[in-house]
Design an enzyme around this catalytic site. Structure first.
Site, PDB file in Angstrom:
ATOM      1  CB  SER A  10       3.032  -4.216   5.827  1.00  0.00           C
ATOM      2  OG  SER A  10       1.817  -4.567   6.736  1.00  0.00           O
ATOM      3  N   GLY A  11       0.394  -2.611   4.313  1.00  0.00           N
ATOM      4  CA  GLY A  11      -0.940  -2.874   3.545  1.00  0.00           C
ATOM      5  C   GLY A  11      -0.746  -1.986   2.356  1.00  0.00           C
ATOM      6  CE1 TYR A  12      -2.411  -5.196  -1.839  1.00  0.00           C
ATOM      7  CE2 TYR A  12      -4.812  -5.362  -1.126  1.00  0.00           C
ATOM      8  CZ  TYR A  12      -3.607  -5.996  -1.548  1.00  0.00           C
ATOM      9  OH  TYR A  12      -3.526  -7.163  -1.831  1.00  0.00           O
ATOM     10  CB  CYS A 147     -12.678   4.388  -0.490  1.00  0.00           C
ATOM     11  SG  CYS A 147     -13.262   2.787  -0.172  1.00  0.00           S
ATOM     12  CG  ASN A 314     -10.169   1.195  -3.936  1.00  0.00           C
ATOM     13  OD1 ASN A 314     -10.030   1.166  -5.149  1.00  0.00           O
ATOM     14  ND2 ASN A 314      -9.421   0.464  -2.986  1.00  0.00           N
TER      15      ASN A 314
END
Length: 347
Positions: A10-12, A147, A314
């Site tokens: 559900s996150g980026y 990143c 990133n």
């Protein structure tokens, strides 16, 4: 066709994994998990995927076995769950920080707690293809780098490997707000972030440990949050070894990255984009690296000053895209599979 599951979707980073894997010619996405959103459609959390999938979020405690597992789970929590994850798939790609460092003492120093699965650390390959492609071809457990660490390592490694740089380096890293994740706190509200350039890690950022591990250099790193949503740029300052000059630096970069599909050397004398700029890399799996060498040779036999610059998205080369690149290598697929997007200009 490999059946893959994304845990923590559900996150980026989970959303980027899903975007890339849905378009991958050799992959079927079997499940995407979210404890909070279980049963809801994934395109509710990731509206850019509307019309591309009918998947709903699965309960992370009710997963079937699959061919490969991608973990977009939180740092410090993943290590305690890893034994269970390893039972679900023969190949695991971990995007948390918990298995990147080989030394458990170093993990404790930078993350503030003992490692709960230190016995598993030697089993994980560090997932940076440009340095470890041969090991990744046979690795079943892969720890995908951070990143800012990816950008800094790719900037520093050619000179470190060639013995062209003194061991002490300082790194100034800048990152967009998506680097804080989808559930970041009040410090990342638009009212607080807009217009700001906030030094959130003046010393000993956790990625410093990865950089030292992979380059052998003594790295000191600070990190600043900038107004951009996506993007990382690192500026590394060091001294060249006595006698080294710009020609030697350029030759080292060309030798290191001439055959790399996702690293481009950008070090021009003029032009708007003469050094790496994250803005034009949005959505792409490229990392651009460049350099500038001080023309004046210092007195006393000291080496010239050199500034190394690297930029990437990133969420892609700094996360999900690098994980997919590692998967491609492990399965013997074309390394660019699912990763051909070139970025946007203007953006």
């Amino acid at each position: 066709m490999a059946r893959v599951t994304i845990v923590g979707g559900s996150g980026y980073i989970g959303g980027e994994l899903l975007r890339l894997l849905l378009g991958h010619p050799e992959v079927e996405v079997a499940a995407v998990t979210s404890a909070r959103l279980a049963g809801r459609r994934v395109d509710g959390a990731h509206p850019n995927l509307r019309g591309l999938t009918d998947l709903t979020f699965a309960d992370p405690d009710k997963l079937d076995e699959c061919d490969a597992l991608f973990l977009a789970t939180p740092h410090k929590e993943t290590m305690g769950r890893m034994a269970g994850f390893l039972k679900l798939a023969p190949r695991v790609f971990d995007l948390s920080a918990d298995f990147r460092l080989r030394d458990p003492a170093l993990y404790r120093r930078y993350y503030g707690l003992p490692h709960e699965a230190a016995d598993l650390l030697p089993e994980f390959a560090y997932g940076l293809p440009e340095l470890h492609r041969d090991r990744l071809r046979t690795a079943d457990r892969i720890a995908v780098p951070g990143c800012m660490a990816t950008a800094a390592i790719l900037a520093l490694h050619p000179l470190a490997a060639a013995g062209l740089v003194e061991p002490e380096v300082t790194i100034d890293a800048r990152t967009g707000s998506s680097g804080s994740g989808a559930s970041a706190g009040s410090e990342n509200l638009h009212a607080e972030r807009s217009g700001a350039m906030r030094v959130f890690a003046p010393t000993r950022h956790r990625h410093e440990a990865e950089i030292g591990q992979e380059t052998g250099l003594s790295a000191r790193m600070s990190a600043t949050g900038v107004e951009a949503v996506r993007g990382v740029q690192v500026v590394c300052r060091a001294r060249l070894a006595p006698g080294a000059d710009e020609r030697a630096v350029r030759s080292a970069f060309r030798a290191a990255y001439a055959e790399e599909p996702f690293v481009r050397v950008v070090a021009q004398k003029r032009g708007l984009y003469r050094l790496p700029e994250p803005k034009i890399l949005s959505g792409s799996n490229f990392c651009d690296v460049g350099f500038a060498v001080d023309d004046d040779e210092p007195a006393g036999g000291a080496g010239r000053a050199v500034v190394l610059v690297a930029a990437l998205d990133n969420l892609v080369k700094g996360g999900a895209g690098n994980a997919v690149q590692c998967m491609n290598i492990r399965y013997g697929w074309p390394e660019r599979a699912g990763l051909t997007f070139a970025g946007l200009h203007p953006n």
